[in-house]
Design an enzyme around this catalytic site. Structure first.
Site, PDB file in Angstrom:
ATOM      1  N   SER A 143       0.836  -1.197   0.000  1.00  0.00           N
ATOM      2  CA  SER A 143       0.000   0.000   0.000  1.00  0.00           C
ATOM      3  C   SER A 143       0.874   1.252   0.000  1.00  0.00           C
ATOM      4  O   SER A 143       1.915   1.295   0.669  1.00  0.00           O
ATOM      5  CB  SER A 143      -0.905   0.016   1.235  1.00  0.00           C
ATOM      6  N   GLU A 189       0.040   3.725   1.526  1.00  0.00           N
ATOM      7  CA  GLU A 189      -0.172   4.285   2.862  1.00  0.00           C
ATOM      8  C   GLU A 189       1.084   4.182   3.728  1.00  0.00           C
ATOM      9  O   GLU A 189       1.185   4.853   4.752  1.00  0.00           O
ATOM     10  CB  GLU A 189      -1.329   3.562   3.557  1.00  0.00           C
ATOM     11  N   TYR A 229      -2.991  -0.290   9.942  1.00  0.00           N
ATOM     12  CA  TYR A 229      -2.991  -0.908   8.610  1.00  0.00           C
ATOM     13  C   TYR A 229      -1.679  -0.611   7.888  1.00  0.00           C
ATOM     14  O   TYR A 229      -1.020  -1.509   7.347  1.00  0.00           O
ATOM     15  CB  TYR A 229      -4.174  -0.374   7.798  1.00  0.00           C
TER      16      TYR A 229
END
Length: 325
Positions: free
Chosen positions: A128, A130, A152
């Site tokens: 990801s 992120e 996450y």
């Protein structure tokens, strides 16, 4: 016939990836912990052939460390796609330990399967964007420093570091695709994109409800999932890159996404949307901008659907679903 094993096959990406691999002549083995009937229906709905998939019961937690290498040895795949794991940033704050385990237990088991020689398959790990630091404003690529801001993202960052170490120490064929947000009608309704487009469709249908959202000024790169699985496949081919950001390169604010979705439903969003302070997330990055040139350079891939187009497609799908009821 090449053979592929997909973990997390019941999710959005797993369904689209199964269809893509079938179209390319693969034998597909789909690993999941739940009964396959729902996934079979989803695969059929997007044009795949559920009867051509070998459905495999999965293991989780500590059991995965022994069960997955044995499964991999039995299936003998040429390619493995590890897509399993809790996929919501918001939900990760409510269950950080569960989020961590969902991403890392099975990933470590698959890496160990490669290390001990249970398989010579190439392994793709779904990462990801992120995990990266967006604060200097430069578009994110795989060389951007890590700075996760959620449980996450921390789990995905750890996944990336594991992959790097197994590549370095053991020379294993492991690739990480750092994915931006990517959507489809198969995305669960708890995600903000579906929350917005489903509400817009219901309001257009006369529900009279109001939609509450948090910070409308955050900007994200929203792409189309059906396109992203092509990039996953390319990254998991021989002589491909070890890591790559997979993104559209187009970032828009949540407000712009909401405006496009409501407009597609014949509505003006300001008449139906409220901003709720309690839904704003502390420490959330204001803007995430990805470097789409990296995937174009390394994979020969570029997204065609992004931003407001994604919002309008999801709104159309929500309206169609409402008409079918």
């Amino acid at each position: 016939m090449p053979r592929a094993l997909i973990t997390g096959a019941s999710g959005q990406d797993g369904v689209y990836l199964m269809r893509l691999l079938q179209a390319r002549g693969y034998g597909v083995h789909a690993l999941m912990r739940s009964p396959p009937e729902t996934t079979q229906r989803r695969l059929q709905a997007v044009g795949g052939a559920p009867e051509a998939v070998a459905w495999v019961a999965g293991a989780a937690g500590a059991d995965a460390l022994t069960a997955l290498p044995e499964l991999v040895k039995r299936v003998a795949p040429d390619e493995i796609y590890h897509l399993a794991g809790q996929s919501s940033v918001g939900a990760s704050f409510a269950d950080p330990a569960g989020t961590w385990r969902s991403h890392l237990d099975s990933a470590l088991a698959l890496l160990e399967a490669l290390r001990v020689g249970a398989t010579s398959a190439r392994l793709f790990l779904a990462g990801s964007i992120e995990i990266f630091d967006p604060r200097d404003g430069a578009p994110i690529n795989s060389a951007t420093p890590l700075a996760p801001r959620s449980p996450y993202a921390a789990a995905k960052a750890s996944l990336t570091l594991l992959a790097r170490e197994y590549r370095r120490a053991y020379g294993l064929p492991v690739a990480v695709g750092h994915l931006s947000n990517h959507e489809s009608p198969l995305r669960p309704e708890r995600f903000v994109t579906r929350k917005v487009t489903d509400a817009a469709a219901r309001i257009a249908g006369g529900s009279g409800e109001r939609l509450s959202l948090g910070n409308l000024h955050v900007a994200r790169d929203w792409g189309w999932a059906e396109e992203y699985v092509e990039a996953m496949w390319r990254l998991n081919q021989p002589d491909s890159a070890a890591e790559c950001v997979i993104a559209s390169g187009t970032s828009i604010t949540l407000e712009a996404f909401v405006a496009a979705a409501f407009d597609q439903c014949g509505l003006h969003w300001r008449e139906h949307v409220d901003v709720a302070e309690g839904l704003k997330r502390a420490g959330e990055a204001a803007r995430v901008q990805a470097d789409a040139a990296e995937a174009e350079r390394l994979l020969g891939w570029r997204a065609q659907i992004a931003g407001e187009q994604v919002a309008r497609r999801l709104a159309d799908a929500a309206l169609a679903a409402l008409r079918r009821r």
